[in-house]
Structure formats: structure tokens, C-alpha cells
Design a protein around this motif. Structure first.
Motif, PDB file in Angstrom:
ATOM      1  N   THR A   1       8.445 -29.883  -8.716  1.00 48.27           N
ATOM      2  CA  THR A   1       7.111 -30.462  -8.573  1.00 48.27           C
ATOM      3  C   THR A   1       7.323 -31.756  -7.803  1.00 48.27           C
ATOM      4  O   THR A   1       8.400 -31.990  -7.253  1.00 48.27           O
ATOM      5  N   SER A   2       6.323 -32.615  -7.731  1.00 49.54           N
ATOM      6  CA  SER A   2       6.512 -33.856  -6.982  1.00 49.54           C
ATOM      7  C   SER A   2       5.734 -34.995  -7.611  1.00 49.54           C
ATOM      8  O   SER A   2       4.739 -34.781  -8.308  1.00 49.54           O
ATOM      9  N   MET A   3       6.228 -36.199  -7.380  1.00 49.48           N
ATOM     10  CA  MET A   3       5.528 -37.430  -7.730  1.00 49.48           C
ATOM     11  C   MET A   3       4.953 -38.015  -6.458  1.00 49.48           C
ATOM     12  O   MET A   3       5.637 -38.051  -5.429  1.00 49.48           O
ATOM     13  N   ILE A   4       3.734 -38.488  -6.518  1.00 52.75           N
ATOM     14  CA  ILE A   4       3.084 -39.103  -5.364  1.00 52.75           C
ATOM     15  C   ILE A   4       2.724 -40.529  -5.729  1.00 52.75           C
ATOM     16  O   ILE A   4       2.107 -40.780  -6.771  1.00 52.75           O
ATOM     17  N   GLY A   5       3.121 -41.482  -4.895  1.00 59.70           N
ATOM     18  CA  GLY A   5       2.844 -42.869  -5.225  1.00 59.70           C
ATOM     19  C   GLY A   5       2.729 -43.749  -4.009  1.00 59.70           C
ATOM     20  O   GLY A   5       2.857 -43.302  -2.863  1.00 59.70           O
ATOM     21  N   GLN A   6       2.478 -45.021  -4.263  1.00 57.98           N
ATOM     22  CA  GLN A   6       2.383 -46.039  -3.234  1.00 57.98           C
ATOM     23  C   GLN A   6       3.039 -47.301  -3.770  1.00 57.98           C
ATOM     24  O   GLN A   6       3.159 -47.486  -4.984  1.00 57.98           O
TER      25      GLN A   6
ATOM     26  N   LEU B   1       7.933 -37.755  -3.772  1.00 59.98           N
ATOM     27  CA  LEU B   1       9.288 -37.561  -4.277  1.00 59.98           C
ATOM     28  C   LEU B   1       9.340 -36.240  -5.034  1.00 59.98           C
ATOM     29  O   LEU B   1       8.641 -36.063  -6.030  1.00 59.98           O
ATOM     30  N   MET B   2      10.160 -35.313  -4.571  1.00 68.65           N
ATOM     31  CA  MET B   2      10.278 -34.032  -5.250  1.00 68.65           C
ATOM     32  C   MET B   2      11.147 -34.179  -6.489  1.00 68.65           C
ATOM     33  O   MET B   2      12.130 -34.925  -6.496  1.00 68.65           O
TER      34      MET B   2
ATOM     35  N   VAL C   1      -2.845 -25.522  -6.749  1.00 70.72           N
ATOM     36  CA  VAL C   1      -2.408 -26.916  -6.765  1.00 70.72           C
ATOM     37  C   VAL C   1      -2.456 -27.491  -5.354  1.00 70.72           C
ATOM     38  O   VAL C   1      -2.965 -28.589  -5.124  1.00 70.72           O
ATOM     39  N   PHE C   2      -1.921 -26.733  -4.382  1.00 68.94           N
ATOM     40  CA  PHE C   2      -1.995 -27.172  -2.992  1.00 68.94           C
ATOM     41  C   PHE C   2      -3.450 -27.315  -2.541  1.00 68.94           C
ATOM     42  O   PHE C   2      -3.828 -28.277  -1.878  1.00 68.94           O
ATOM     43  N   ALA C   3      -4.267 -26.319  -2.903  1.00 66.66           N
ATOM     44  CA  ALA C   3      -5.664 -26.323  -2.480  1.00 66.66           C
ATOM     45  C   ALA C   3      -6.417 -27.528  -3.036  1.00 66.66           C
ATOM     46  O   ALA C   3      -7.212 -28.153  -2.330  1.00 66.66           O
ATOM     47  N   ALA C   4      -6.170 -27.863  -4.304  1.00 73.86           N
ATOM     48  CA  ALA C   4      -6.861 -28.994  -4.919  1.00 73.86           C
ATOM     49  C   ALA C   4      -6.544 -30.285  -4.184  1.00 73.86           C
ATOM     50  O   ALA C   4      -7.426 -31.117  -3.934  1.00 73.86           O
ATOM     51  N   ARG C   5      -5.290 -30.454  -3.805  1.00 71.89           N
ATOM     52  CA  ARG C   5      -4.912 -31.647  -3.056  1.00 71.89           C
ATOM     53  C   ARG C   5      -5.585 -31.659  -1.693  1.00 71.89           C
ATOM     54  O   ARG C   5      -6.071 -32.695  -1.230  1.00 71.89           O
ATOM     55  N   LEU C   6      -5.625 -30.517  -1.062  1.00 71.32           N
ATOM     56  CA  LEU C   6      -6.247 -30.425   0.260  1.00 71.32           C
ATOM     57  C   LEU C   6      -7.737 -30.721   0.188  1.00 71.32           C
ATOM     58  O   LEU C   6      -8.279 -31.446   1.034  1.00 71.32           O
ATOM     59  N   TYR C   7      -8.411 -30.203  -0.820  1.00 69.78           N
ATOM     60  CA  TYR C   7      -9.837 -30.477  -0.976  1.00 69.78           C
ATOM     61  C   TYR C   7     -10.093 -31.976  -1.167  1.00 69.78           C
ATOM     62  O   TYR C   7     -11.023 -32.545  -0.578  1.00 69.78           O
ATOM     63  N   ARG C   8      -9.267 -32.622  -2.000  1.00 68.15           N
ATOM     64  CA  ARG C   8      -9.444 -34.058  -2.247  1.00 68.15           C
ATOM     65  C   ARG C   8      -9.282 -34.861  -0.970  1.00 68.15           C
ATOM     66  O   ARG C   8     -10.091 -35.740  -0.670  1.00 68.15           O
ATOM     67  N   GLU C   9      -8.214 -34.578  -0.225  1.00 66.80           N
ATOM     68  CA  GLU C   9      -7.945 -35.346   0.978  1.00 66.80           C
ATOM     69  C   GLU C   9      -8.950 -35.040   2.087  1.00 66.80           C
ATOM     70  O   GLU C   9      -9.357 -35.924   2.844  1.00 66.80           O
TER      71      GLU C   9
ATOM     72  N   PHE D   1       9.610 -37.911   1.014  1.00 68.28           N
ATOM     73  CA  PHE D   1       8.892 -38.070   2.277  1.00 68.28           C
ATOM     74  C   PHE D   1       7.951 -39.266   2.208  1.00 68.28           C
ATOM     75  O   PHE D   1       7.459 -39.620   1.138  1.00 68.28           O
ATOM     76  N   VAL D   2       7.679 -39.867   3.360  1.00 71.95           N
ATOM     77  CA  VAL D   2       6.572 -40.818   3.502  1.00 71.95           C
ATOM     78  C   VAL D   2       5.553 -40.152   4.400  1.00 71.95           C
ATOM     79  O   VAL D   2       5.891 -39.668   5.495  1.00 71.95           O
ATOM     80  N   LEU D   3       4.299 -40.109   3.940  1.00 74.31           N
ATOM     81  CA  LEU D   3       3.239 -39.412   4.661  1.00 74.31           C
ATOM     82  C   LEU D   3       2.129 -40.379   5.030  1.00 74.31           C
ATOM     83  O   LEU D   3       1.822 -41.305   4.269  1.00 74.31           O
ATOM     84  N   ASP D   4       1.486 -40.161   6.185  1.00 70.42           N
ATOM     85  CA  ASP D   4       0.303 -40.954   6.490  1.00 70.42           C
ATOM     86  C   ASP D   4      -0.900 -40.311   5.809  1.00 70.42           C
ATOM     87  O   ASP D   4      -0.761 -39.344   5.047  1.00 70.42           O
ATOM     88  N   LYS D   5      -2.098 -40.841   6.035  1.00 74.98           N
ATOM     89  CA  LYS D   5      -3.266 -40.372   5.295  1.00 74.98           C
ATOM     90  C   LYS D   5      -3.623 -38.927   5.609  1.00 74.98           C
ATOM     91  O   LYS D   5      -4.361 -38.289   4.841  1.00 74.98           O
ATOM     92  N   ARG D   6      -3.107 -38.408   6.729  1.00 76.83           N
ATOM     93  CA  ARG D   6      -3.341 -36.998   7.061  1.00 76.83           C
ATOM     94  C   ARG D   6      -2.129 -36.140   6.715  1.00 76.83           C
ATOM     95  O   ARG D   6      -2.008 -35.020   7.147  1.00 76.83           O
TER      96      ARG D   6
END
Length: 268
Positions: free
Chosen positions: A221-226, A242-243, A163-171, A109-114
Motif C-alpha cells: 500500500t502507500s503513505m501519502i504526505g507533505q 511512500l510505498m 482505491v485507484f478510482a477514488a483517488r482519481l475522482y478526488r484529484e 516518489f514525489v508527485l506534482d498536483k497532476r
């Protein structure tokens, strides 16, 4: 004190606080004095472009934050901040989709900042089938994670939820829209009891486990990058997710699902 000085000072103070730096610490980093940093933050002094460049370099600022510093100081920013629907941004998204997502054999997936899904490959569409439903607007991956339809398919929600929560808190710390989603998650009880899942034997990876076709237990799991060298504040805020399969059975299942019109999330 002019309006630019006031706005720049607030931005600089915010950056310094985020990094837990004193005025003296920041002054040492950028080759200035505590007095001058104080004057910059209160608007009694106006930064030069060279000073902003030093702040960018020493604090390793992302393009979007550097863009804000130039604008609040009253300078033309060297960075662009194009609209998401502009031709340049759409061309960048098409490049990512055609050169990366199309060649990734697993959901991507490609995601915007939200975390709104801007692009998705074929396996990704299969992965989300039956979860997002019919929508007039693009799906939001965080809302997918927190939806009842997604949670019902997760076999290890208690382990994966932190894991989901930690990402949500950061963003959410940097975005009011995601902060609202975080409040909704709290209000609905989705984050209740996560502290109780703490273990001393936490593995290197905490995969998401879900039931696939024929009862196969999938672990992902997934890789997150730019992409590197991005010089646009909007594109910089986008991420590529990328899953990744965590075992051979999951890899085989995901690859076979990508070759046929099968909903890999639905147990037969």
C-alpha cells in the motif's frame, strides 16, 4: 462592482459551496453577518486583508487557496507561487529526494498536483521498470496505474481498482488535466463494474497484490504526505508517496530488490 470584487466573490462563493456552508454559516464562522458575506460574494463590498486572514484561518485553507483569495481581492499575496523549474522549487525537491526518498528503503516518489513523477528513488525506478517504457516526458503515476502493463501485474485488480478510482475522482474534481484522464478511463471501460466489488467485509487496508520474483506474492500500500510549514503554492501541491510492504515476505523481497539490479515486478 470592480473586477477584483467580482473575482473574489466567485472564489469565496466556491469555497463556501465546497464546504456546504450557507452565507449565515460562514458569517458566524468569521465573525461577520450574512448581509456582509452576500455583499462580498456579489462584489458590493471589498474584503480587508484582515477579513481574508479570518477566512483562511476559519476554513483552514491551504496556501494555494489563500493565495487565490488575496490575488482576486487585489492584494499582494503573502505566499509565493514559484515556477516548478525555479531554483527554490528545485532546491526543495532536492531536499526531499536527498533527505527522505534516499533514506526510504522501498519505492518512493514525489508527485506534482497532476501526479506527474518529479523525483523517484532507486527502488521506485525498479518498481516502474518495464511499465513506463522510454518516455521523453516524466511519467504520470495515474497513467501508470491505469496502463495495461501495470494492470497485467496486479493479481487483485477488481479489489484494488476502486482505491485507484477514488483517488482519481478526488484529484480530478480540482484539476482539468486529471478530469480528462478520468474521462479517458471511463471511455476505455477501466472503471466499469467497480460498484459490483462492494463487500460488507472490506478490510482495514486494501493492498495491491502483484507477482514478484520467484513467484512471491507481493502486497503493498502507500503513505501519502507533505512536508509541514510549506509556504509556496506550487510546492504545497506536491505530494510524497511512500510505498509500504504489508507483510514480511513483501518487505524482504523489496529490500533485496533494492540491493541488486532486479526488476521486482517481473516473475521469473
Amino acid at each position: 462592482m470592480n473586477v477584483y470584487g467580482s473575482a473574489f466573490g466567485k472564489s469565496l462563493k466556491s469555497l463556501r459551496s465546497e464546504r456546504s456552508l450557507s452565507q449565515a454559516d460562514l458569517a458566524g464562522r468569521i465573525g461577520s453577518t450574512q448581509r456582509h458575506v452576500s455583499f462580498l460574494e456579489t462584489g458590493r463590498a471589498q474584503p480587508s486583508r484582515f477579513m481574508i486572514q479570518r477566512i483562511e484561518r476559519e476554513l483552514a485553507l491551504p496556501v494555494s487557496r489563500g493565495h487565490v483569495l488575496y490575488e482576486t481581492a487585489g492584494y499582494a499575496s503573502p505566499y509565493k507561487c514559484r515556477a516548478e523549474d525555479s531554483r527554490d522549487v528545485q532546491d526543495a525537491l532536492n531536499l526531499i529526494e536527498n533527505r527522505l526518498l534516499a533514506n526510504w528503503p522501498f519505492p518512493a516518489f514525489v508527485l506534482d498536483k497532476r501526479w506527474t513523477i518529479l523525483r523517484v528513488n532507486g527502488p521506485g525506478k525498479l518498481f516502474l521498470a518495464g511499465i513506463t517504457g522510454e518516455q521523453n516526458e516524466p511519467a504520470n503515476l495515474f497513467r501508470v496505474f491505469l496502463s495495461p502493463a501495470f494492470r497485467e501485474r496486479i493479481l487483485n485488480w477488481k479489489a484494488a481498482a476502486p482505491v485507484f478510482a477514488a483517488r482519481l475522482y478526488r484529484e480530478a474534481a480540482d484539476d482539468p488535466g486529471l478530469a480528462t484522464l478520468l474521462e479517458e478511463a471511463h471511455a476505455s471501460g477501466l472503471l466499469d463494474g467497480l460498484d459490483e466489488t462492494f463487500r460488507e467485509d472490506v478490510p482495514v487496508f486494501v493492498p495491491v497484490e502483484l507477482l514478484g520474483p520467484d513467484g512471491v506474492r507481493l502486497q503493498v500500500t502507500s503513505m501519502i504526505g507533505q512536508l509541514a510549514s510549506v509556504q509556496d503554492a506550487v510546492v504545497e501541491g506536491m505530494t510524497i508517496e511512500l510505498m509500504v510492504p504489508m507483510d514480511a515476505a513483501t518487505e524482504t523481497c523489496l529490500l533485496s530488490a533494492g540491493d541488486q539490479p532486479t526488476n521486482l515486478n517481473a516473475a521469473e
